[in-house]
Design a protein around this motif. Structure first.
Motif, PDB file in Angstrom:
ATOM      1  N   GLY A 105       0.838  -1.204   0.000  1.00  0.00           N
ATOM      2  CA  GLY A 105       0.000   0.000   0.000  1.00  0.00           C
ATOM      3  C   GLY A 105       0.864   1.242   0.000  1.00  0.00           C
ATOM      4  N   GLY A 106       0.190   2.386   0.109  1.00  0.00           N
ATOM      5  CA  GLY A 106       0.892   3.653   0.242  1.00  0.00           C
ATOM      6  C   GLY A 106       1.129   4.399  -1.049  1.00  0.00           C
ATOM      7  N   GLY A 107       0.847   3.777  -2.166  1.00  0.00           N
ATOM      8  CA  GLY A 107       1.069   4.435  -3.444  1.00  0.00           C
ATOM      9  C   GLY A 107      -0.100   5.312  -3.859  1.00  0.00           C
ATOM     10  N   SER A 108       0.139   6.135  -4.874  1.00  0.00           N
ATOM     11  CA  SER A 108      -0.896   6.999  -5.446  1.00  0.00           C
ATOM     12  C   SER A 108      -0.645   7.091  -6.948  1.00  0.00           C
ATOM     13  N   ASP A 109      -1.506   7.813  -7.646  1.00  0.00           N
ATOM     14  CA  ASP A 109      -1.311   7.977  -9.091  1.00  0.00           C
ATOM     15  C   ASP A 109       0.013   8.688  -9.377  1.00  0.00           C
ATOM     16  N   SER A 110       0.341   9.704  -8.587  1.00  0.00           N
ATOM     17  CA  SER A 110       1.567  10.465  -8.836  1.00  0.00           C
ATOM     18  C   SER A 110       2.807   9.795  -8.250  1.00  0.00           C
ATOM     19  N   VAL A 113       3.374   2.606  -6.025  1.00  0.00           N
ATOM     20  CA  VAL A 113       4.175   1.610  -5.330  1.00  0.00           C
ATOM     21  C   VAL A 113       5.355   1.234  -6.226  1.00  0.00           C
ATOM     22  N   GLY A 114       6.526   1.158  -5.645  1.00  0.00           N
ATOM     23  CA  GLY A 114       7.736   0.834  -6.397  1.00  0.00           C
ATOM     24  C   GLY A 114       8.566   2.054  -6.755  1.00  0.00           C
ATOM     25  N   LEU A 115       8.026   3.270  -6.518  1.00  0.00           N
ATOM     26  CA  LEU A 115       8.785   4.493  -6.783  1.00  0.00           C
ATOM     27  C   LEU A 115       9.798   4.685  -5.653  1.00  0.00           C
TER      28      LEU A 115
END
Length: 162
Positions: A105-110, A113-115
Protein backbone atom coordinates in the motif's frame (compact mmCIF):
# COMPACT_ATOMS: atom_id res chain seq x y z
CA UNK A 1 26.42 -9.64 -8.04
CA UNK A 2 25.92 -7.74 -4.80
CA UNK A 3 28.97 -9.47 -3.31
CA UNK A 4 31.14 -8.22 -6.17
CA UNK A 5 29.85 -4.67 -5.75
CA UNK A 6 30.40 -4.72 -1.99
CA UNK A 7 33.91 -6.17 -2.31
CA UNK A 8 34.82 -3.55 -4.92
CA UNK A 9 33.39 -0.79 -2.74
CA UNK A 10 35.30 -2.06 0.29
CA UNK A 11 38.60 -2.18 -1.64
CA UNK A 12 38.05 1.31 -3.01
CA UNK A 13 37.18 2.75 0.39
CA UNK A 14 40.23 1.15 1.98
CA UNK A 15 42.54 2.35 -0.80
CA UNK A 16 41.20 5.92 -0.64
CA UNK A 17 40.66 5.91 3.13
CA UNK A 18 36.97 6.68 2.73
CA UNK A 19 34.17 6.06 5.19
CA UNK A 20 30.57 5.36 4.12
CA UNK A 21 27.27 6.28 5.74
CA UNK A 22 23.70 5.43 4.75
CA UNK A 23 20.35 7.15 5.25
CA UNK A 24 17.54 4.70 4.61
CA UNK A 25 13.79 4.88 4.79
CA UNK A 26 11.90 2.27 2.76
CA UNK A 27 14.80 -0.21 2.90
CA UNK A 28 14.83 -0.07 6.70
CA UNK A 29 18.58 -0.52 7.05
CA UNK A 30 18.97 -3.22 4.41
CA UNK A 31 21.92 -1.48 2.73
CA UNK A 32 23.72 -1.02 6.05
CA UNK A 33 23.06 -4.69 6.81
CA UNK A 34 24.49 -5.79 3.47
CA UNK A 35 27.58 -3.65 4.00
CA UNK A 36 28.18 -4.91 7.51
CA UNK A 37 27.73 -8.54 6.43
CA UNK A 38 31.14 -8.13 4.82
CA UNK A 39 34.01 -9.03 7.19
CA UNK A 40 36.19 -6.01 7.86
CA UNK A 41 33.44 -3.50 7.06
CA UNK A 42 34.18 -1.65 10.31
CA UNK A 43 37.22 -0.23 8.53
CA UNK A 44 35.09 1.66 6.00
CA UNK A 45 31.43 1.63 7.10
CA UNK A 46 30.96 4.54 9.52
CA UNK A 47 27.26 4.43 10.39
CA UNK A 48 23.73 4.02 9.10
CA UNK A 49 20.62 6.06 9.75
CA UNK A 50 17.24 4.35 9.52
CA UNK A 51 14.83 7.25 9.23
CA UNK A 52 11.53 5.61 8.46
CA UNK A 53 9.29 8.40 9.77
CA UNK A 54 9.29 12.03 8.72
CA UNK A 55 10.13 12.99 12.30
CA UNK A 56 13.21 10.76 12.22
CA UNK A 57 14.31 12.39 8.95
CA UNK A 58 13.97 15.79 10.61
CA UNK A 59 15.61 14.89 13.93
CA UNK A 60 18.42 12.60 12.78
CA UNK A 61 19.30 14.11 9.40
CA UNK A 62 18.10 17.70 9.65
CA UNK A 63 15.60 17.38 6.79
CA UNK A 64 13.50 20.54 6.78
CA UNK A 65 9.80 20.14 7.60
CA UNK A 66 9.03 22.45 4.68
CA UNK A 67 10.68 20.03 2.21
CA UNK A 68 8.62 17.15 3.54
CA UNK A 69 5.44 19.23 3.36
CA UNK A 70 6.07 20.60 -0.13
CA UNK A 71 7.51 17.55 -1.89
CA UNK A 72 6.67 14.59 0.34
CA UNK A 73 9.04 12.07 1.86
CA UNK A 74 9.32 10.22 -1.45
CA UNK A 75 10.99 12.88 -3.56
CA UNK A 76 14.41 13.66 -4.95
CA UNK A 77 14.42 16.84 -2.86
CA UNK A 78 14.09 14.84 0.36
CA UNK A 79 16.57 12.20 -0.85
CA UNK A 80 19.08 15.03 -1.40
CA UNK A 81 18.46 16.48 2.05
CA UNK A 82 18.80 13.01 3.56
CA UNK A 83 22.14 12.27 1.90
CA UNK A 84 23.55 15.67 2.83
CA UNK A 85 22.27 15.22 6.37
CA UNK A 86 23.95 11.82 6.61
CA UNK A 87 27.28 13.39 5.69
CA UNK A 88 26.75 16.29 8.09
CA UNK A 89 25.90 13.96 10.99
CA UNK A 90 28.76 11.50 10.45
CA UNK A 91 32.48 11.33 9.80
CA UNK A 92 31.93 9.73 6.37
CA UNK A 93 32.96 11.08 2.98
CA UNK A 94 30.58 8.89 0.94
CA UNK A 95 26.85 8.66 1.52
CA UNK A 96 23.70 7.29 0.00
CA UNK A 97 20.03 7.82 0.78
CA UNK A 98 16.92 5.87 -0.14
CA UNK A 99 13.29 6.88 0.30
CA UNK A 100 10.39 5.24 -1.48
CA UNK A 101 7.17 3.28 -1.51
CA UNK A 102 7.88 -0.43 -1.16
CA UNK A 103 4.21 -1.39 -0.94
CA UNK A 104 1.92 -3.13 -1.03
CA UNK A 105 0.00 0.00 0.00
CA UNK A 106 0.89 3.65 0.24
CA UNK A 107 1.07 4.44 -3.44
CA UNK A 108 -0.90 7.00 -5.45
CA UNK A 109 -1.31 7.98 -9.09
CA UNK A 110 1.57 10.46 -8.84
CA UNK A 111 3.72 8.26 -6.59
CA UNK A 112 2.99 4.60 -7.31
CA UNK A 113 4.17 1.61 -5.33
CA UNK A 114 7.74 0.83 -6.40
CA UNK A 115 8.79 4.49 -6.78
CA UNK A 116 12.12 5.01 -5.03
CA UNK A 117 14.19 8.18 -4.80
CA UNK A 118 17.93 8.04 -4.21
CA UNK A 119 20.67 10.42 -3.21
CA UNK A 120 24.42 9.92 -3.39
CA UNK A 121 27.09 12.29 -2.14
CA UNK A 122 30.84 12.59 -1.93
CA UNK A 123 32.45 15.07 0.40
CA UNK A 124 35.67 16.30 -1.15
CA UNK A 125 38.24 18.78 0.09
CA UNK A 126 35.93 21.80 0.20
CA UNK A 127 32.75 20.79 -1.58
CA UNK A 128 30.03 18.19 -1.47
CA UNK A 129 29.15 16.66 -4.80
CA UNK A 130 25.64 15.23 -4.69
CA UNK A 131 23.24 13.73 -7.16
CA UNK A 132 19.72 12.32 -7.03
CA UNK A 133 17.62 10.03 -9.14
CA UNK A 134 14.34 8.17 -9.03
CA UNK A 135 13.54 4.70 -10.26
CA UNK A 136 10.37 2.66 -10.63
CA UNK A 137 10.77 -0.94 -9.50
CA UNK A 138 8.28 -3.77 -9.80
CA UNK A 139 7.41 -6.75 -7.66
CA UNK A 140 6.35 -7.20 -4.08
CA UNK A 141 7.67 -5.29 -1.05
CA UNK A 142 10.76 -7.44 -0.68
CA UNK A 143 11.58 -7.21 -4.39
CA UNK A 144 11.34 -3.42 -4.36
CA UNK A 145 13.59 -3.21 -1.32
CA UNK A 146 16.15 -5.65 -2.76
CA UNK A 147 16.25 -3.85 -6.12
CA UNK A 148 16.60 -0.52 -4.34
CA UNK A 149 19.53 -1.70 -2.24
CA UNK A 150 21.34 -3.14 -5.26
CA UNK A 151 20.76 -0.03 -7.34
CA UNK A 152 21.94 2.28 -4.54
CA UNK A 153 25.14 0.30 -4.06
CA UNK A 154 25.90 0.13 -7.80
CA UNK A 155 25.60 3.88 -8.14
CA UNK A 156 27.61 4.53 -4.96
CA UNK A 157 30.47 2.50 -6.39
CA UNK A 158 30.29 4.46 -9.67
CA UNK A 159 30.42 7.76 -7.78
CA UNK A 160 33.36 6.61 -5.64
CA UNK A 161 35.47 5.45 -8.57
CA UNK A 162 38.28 7.91 -9.37
Amino acid sequence: MIDVILNDLAKLCLQQQLQVTTAESCTGGLVAKLMTDLPGSSQWFERGFVTYSNLAKEQMLGVETSLLSEFGAVSEEVALAMVKGALAHSQAQLALSITGIAGPGGGSDSKPVGLVCFGWAYSGDKAIIATTEQQQFSGDRDAVRQQSALYALQKLLEIALP
